[in-house]
Design a protein around this motif. Structure first.
Motif, PDB file in Angstrom:
ATOM      1  N   VAL A   1       3.876   2.040  -3.317  1.00 45.75           N
ATOM      2  CA  VAL A   1       3.464   3.595  -4.211  1.00 45.75           C
ATOM      3  C   VAL A   1       3.938   4.946  -3.677  1.00 45.75           C
ATOM      4  O   VAL A   1       3.290   5.803  -3.910  1.00 45.75           O
ATOM      5  CB  VAL A   1       1.919   3.517  -4.398  1.00 45.75           C
ATOM      6  CG1 VAL A   1       1.199   2.226  -5.072  1.00 45.75           C
ATOM      7  CG2 VAL A   1       1.220   3.515  -2.769  1.00 45.75           C
ATOM      8  N   LYS A   2       5.130   4.714  -2.823  1.00 39.55           N
ATOM      9  CA  LYS A   2       5.548   5.968  -2.313  1.00 39.55           C
ATOM     10  C   LYS A   2       5.683   7.238  -3.054  1.00 39.55           C
ATOM     11  O   LYS A   2       5.943   8.191  -2.773  1.00 39.55           O
ATOM     12  CB  LYS A   2       6.770   5.765  -1.448  1.00 39.55           C
ATOM     13  CG  LYS A   2       7.918   5.252  -2.443  1.00 39.55           C
ATOM     14  CD  LYS A   2       9.044   4.912  -1.518  1.00 39.55           C
ATOM     15  CE  LYS A   2      10.259   4.557  -2.344  1.00 39.55           C
ATOM     16  NZ  LYS A   2      11.433   4.326  -1.650  1.00 39.55           N
TER      17      LYS A   2
ATOM     18  N   CYS B   1       7.105   1.940   1.352  1.00 38.00           N
ATOM     19  CA  CYS B   1       5.673   1.482   0.561  1.00 38.00           C
ATOM     20  C   CYS B   1       5.940   1.663  -0.978  1.00 38.00           C
ATOM     21  O   CYS B   1       6.678   2.169  -1.366  1.00 38.00           O
ATOM     22  CB  CYS B   1       4.702   2.588   0.948  1.00 38.00           C
ATOM     23  SG  CYS B   1       2.995   2.395   0.090  1.00 38.00           S
TER      24      CYS B   1
ATOM     25  N   CYS C   1       2.052   8.413  -4.545  1.00 36.62           N
ATOM     26  CA  CYS C   1       0.859   8.523  -3.367  1.00 36.62           C
ATOM     27  C   CYS C   1       0.497  10.110  -3.475  1.00 36.62           C
ATOM     28  O   CYS C   1       1.266  10.827  -2.815  1.00 36.62           O
ATOM     29  CB  CYS C   1       1.323   7.864  -2.203  1.00 36.62           C
ATOM     30  SG  CYS C   1       0.019   7.987  -0.985  1.00 36.62           S
TER      31      CYS C   1
ATOM     32  N   TRP D   1       6.922   5.060   7.647  1.00 38.33           N
ATOM     33  CA  TRP D   1       6.731   3.973   7.062  1.00 38.33           C
ATOM     34  C   TRP D   1       6.574   4.257   5.670  1.00 38.33           C
ATOM     35  O   TRP D   1       6.855   3.077   4.725  1.00 38.33           O
ATOM     36  CB  TRP D   1       5.426   3.085   7.478  1.00 38.33           C
ATOM     37  CG  TRP D   1       4.289   4.210   7.536  1.00 38.33           C
ATOM     38  CD1 TRP D   1       3.350   4.417   6.665  1.00 38.33           C
ATOM     39  CD2 TRP D   1       3.908   4.749   8.996  1.00 38.33           C
ATOM     40  NE1 TRP D   1       2.231   5.205   7.152  1.00 38.33           N
ATOM     41  CE2 TRP D   1       2.719   5.479   8.339  1.00 38.33           C
ATOM     42  CE3 TRP D   1       4.429   4.994  10.266  1.00 38.33           C
ATOM     43  CZ2 TRP D   1       2.104   6.343   9.355  1.00 38.33           C
ATOM     44  CZ3 TRP D   1       3.853   5.982  10.842  1.00 38.33           C
ATOM     45  CH2 TRP D   1       2.584   6.730  10.700  1.00 38.33           C
ATOM     46  N   CYS D   2       6.252   5.408   5.075  1.00 38.67           N
ATOM     47  CA  CYS D   2       5.836   5.557   3.664  1.00 38.67           C
ATOM     48  C   CYS D   2       7.369   5.290   2.752  1.00 38.67           C
ATOM     49  O   CYS D   2       7.097   4.528   1.607  1.00 38.67           O
ATOM     50  CB  CYS D   2       5.748   6.988   3.403  1.00 38.67           C
ATOM     51  SG  CYS D   2       4.219   7.565   4.093  1.00 38.67           S
TER      52      CYS D   2
ATOM     53  N   PHE E   1      -5.740   7.104   4.331  1.00 42.68           N
ATOM     54  CA  PHE E   1      -4.125   6.903   4.132  1.00 42.68           C
ATOM     55  C   PHE E   1      -3.503   7.528   5.266  1.00 42.68           C
ATOM     56  O   PHE E   1      -3.937   8.736   5.745  1.00 42.68           O
ATOM     57  CB  PHE E   1      -3.826   7.512   2.706  1.00 42.68           C
ATOM     58  CG  PHE E   1      -4.287   6.745   1.464  1.00 42.68           C
ATOM     59  CD1 PHE E   1      -3.441   5.720   1.081  1.00 42.68           C
ATOM     60  CD2 PHE E   1      -5.534   6.950   0.895  1.00 42.68           C
ATOM     61  CE1 PHE E   1      -3.618   5.014  -0.057  1.00 42.68           C
ATOM     62  CE2 PHE E   1      -5.725   6.286  -0.164  1.00 42.68           C
ATOM     63  CZ  PHE E   1      -4.932   5.248  -0.697  1.00 42.68           C
ATOM     64  N   LYS E   2      -2.428   7.036   5.671  1.00 47.16           N
ATOM     65  CA  LYS E   2      -1.828   7.814   6.698  1.00 47.16           C
ATOM     66  C   LYS E   2      -0.249   7.959   6.465  1.00 47.16           C
ATOM     67  O   LYS E   2       0.417   6.821   6.251  1.00 47.16           O
ATOM     68  CB  LYS E   2      -1.957   6.974   8.143  1.00 47.16           C
ATOM     69  CG  LYS E   2      -1.597   7.797   9.202  1.00 47.16           C
ATOM     70  CD  LYS E   2      -2.336   7.503  10.581  1.00 47.16           C
ATOM     71  CE  LYS E   2      -1.915   8.154  11.743  1.00 47.16           C
ATOM     72  NZ  LYS E   2      -1.544   7.362  12.885  1.00 47.16           N
ATOM     73  N   CYS E   3       0.163   9.088   6.371  1.00 48.07           N
ATOM     74  CA  CYS E   3       1.741   9.141   6.226  1.00 48.07           C
ATOM     75  C   CYS E   3       2.402   9.054   7.247  1.00 48.07           C
ATOM     76  O   CYS E   3       2.180   9.523   8.412  1.00 48.07           O
ATOM     77  CB  CYS E   3       1.843  10.519   5.587  1.00 48.07           C
ATOM     78  SG  CYS E   3       1.349  10.678   3.793  1.00 48.07           S
TER      79      CYS E   3
HETATM   80  S1  SF4 Z   1       3.045   6.345   0.691  1.00 47.92           S
HETATM   81 FE1  SF4 Z   1       2.063   4.205   1.168  1.00 47.92          FE
HETATM   82  S2  SF4 Z   1       2.054   4.144   3.235  1.00 47.92           S
HETATM   83 FE2  SF4 Z   1       2.380   6.474   2.752  1.00 47.92          FE
HETATM   84  S3  SF4 Z   1       0.420   7.209   2.593  1.00 47.92           S
HETATM   85 FE3  SF4 Z   1       0.757   6.592   0.675  1.00 47.92          FE
HETATM   86  S4  SF4 Z   1      -0.246   4.670   0.510  1.00 47.92           S
HETATM   87 FE4  SF4 Z   1       0.012   4.995   2.729  1.00 47.92          FE
END
Ligand code: SF4
Length: 247
Positions: A94-95, A92, A98, A88-89, A83-85
């Motif tokens: 599931v922001k 998302c 997450c 863009w979160c 997962f990369k924050c």
């Molecule tokens: S909020 Fe969504 S985009 Fe950001 S790390 Fe979690 S799954 Fe990835």
């Protein structure tokens, strides 16, 4: 071309993976019909006065597909990968819950939320770069927990209460008539704002009649990353230095 109606975040086309995916889709359809060597991707975001264009050679796009897109898609399909924050979160699904986003934002706790005088400039700069994401995440958590509570979920140690509200008229027409009958003027008279006045007069007439009476005051100072396109503001310190140099 991608029309973006939002104005919260200015989006650039430069090496934008979303635009590169659209370009790939266009290639799927048109590559067999036309000789395509390069692709121009344009983001049109009128509410930010933003037109951003990025042109890429077809071979480079296919190279990106092989080296970046495919490996990432395969990992994702297999339910693996990291997962990369980032910015863009906020888009998302599931922001709010997450775990990676929570961990990423909670990393700031390492500073123990000390006041800036106790932090180094480097600490403050690191916090500054992440503070918008932290605020956005905190607001998402507040909204998520509120909506869940309204839906019946109970959060340990928390309860739903009625927020503050202001008194309001039950029927504005009756109020206006009653106050008028009592010998008072119930209306406030204000000059229309620039947007409403432009709608009333039309753009051309507005310019003719009011062009000489419009000014654009200097905007409030805002600290933004160096990558921002706007020119840096002149600060009092800059002015003083220039004055000293001119002496
Ligand atoms: S909020 Fe969504 S985009 Fe950001 S790390 Fe979690 S799954 Fe990835």
């Amino acid at each position: 071309m991608d029309y973006k109606h939002g104005k919260g975040v200015q989006v650039e086309a430069d090496n934008n993976p979303q635009m590169m995916l659209y370009a790939l889709g266009a290639l799927e359809i048109f590559d067999g019909i036309y000789d395509i060597d390069s692709l121009s991707m344009i983001i049109y975001q009128p509410r930010r006065s933003n037109v951003s264009t990025f042109t890429m050679a077809k071979v480079d796009l296919y190279q990106w597909v092989e080296e970046t897109l495919k490996p990432a898609a395969e990992l994702s399909y297999a339910g693996e990968g990291d997962f990369k924050c980032g910015d863009w979160c906020q888009f998302c699904k599931v922001k709010q819950d997450c775990r990676k986003r929570a961990e990423y934002n909670m990393e700031l706790a390492k500073f123990d939320f000390q006041l800036p005088p106790l932090l180094t400039d480097e600490d403050v700069e690191e916090i500054l770069g992440r503070i918008d994401g932290l605020v956005s995440w905190a607001n998402d958590i507040k909204e998520y927990t509120l909506q869940a509570a309204v839906g019946g979920k109970e959060w340990h140690g928390w309860k739903l209460v009625e927020g503050r509200s202001n008194r309001k008229y039950t029927d504005e027409n009756v109020v206006a008539a009653t106050v008028t009958a009592a010998g008072f003027d119930p209306y406030e008279h204000k000059v229309l704002g620039v947007t409403a006045m432009t709608s009333l007069l039309g753009k051309k007439r507005f310019e003719e009649v009011l062009g000489g009476y419009i000014e654009k005051p200097q905007g409030k100072p805002t600290l933004v990353p160096e990558s921002d396109k706007r020119p840096a503001m002149n600060t009092a310190k800059n002015d003083f230095n220039e004055f000293e140099e001119d002496k």
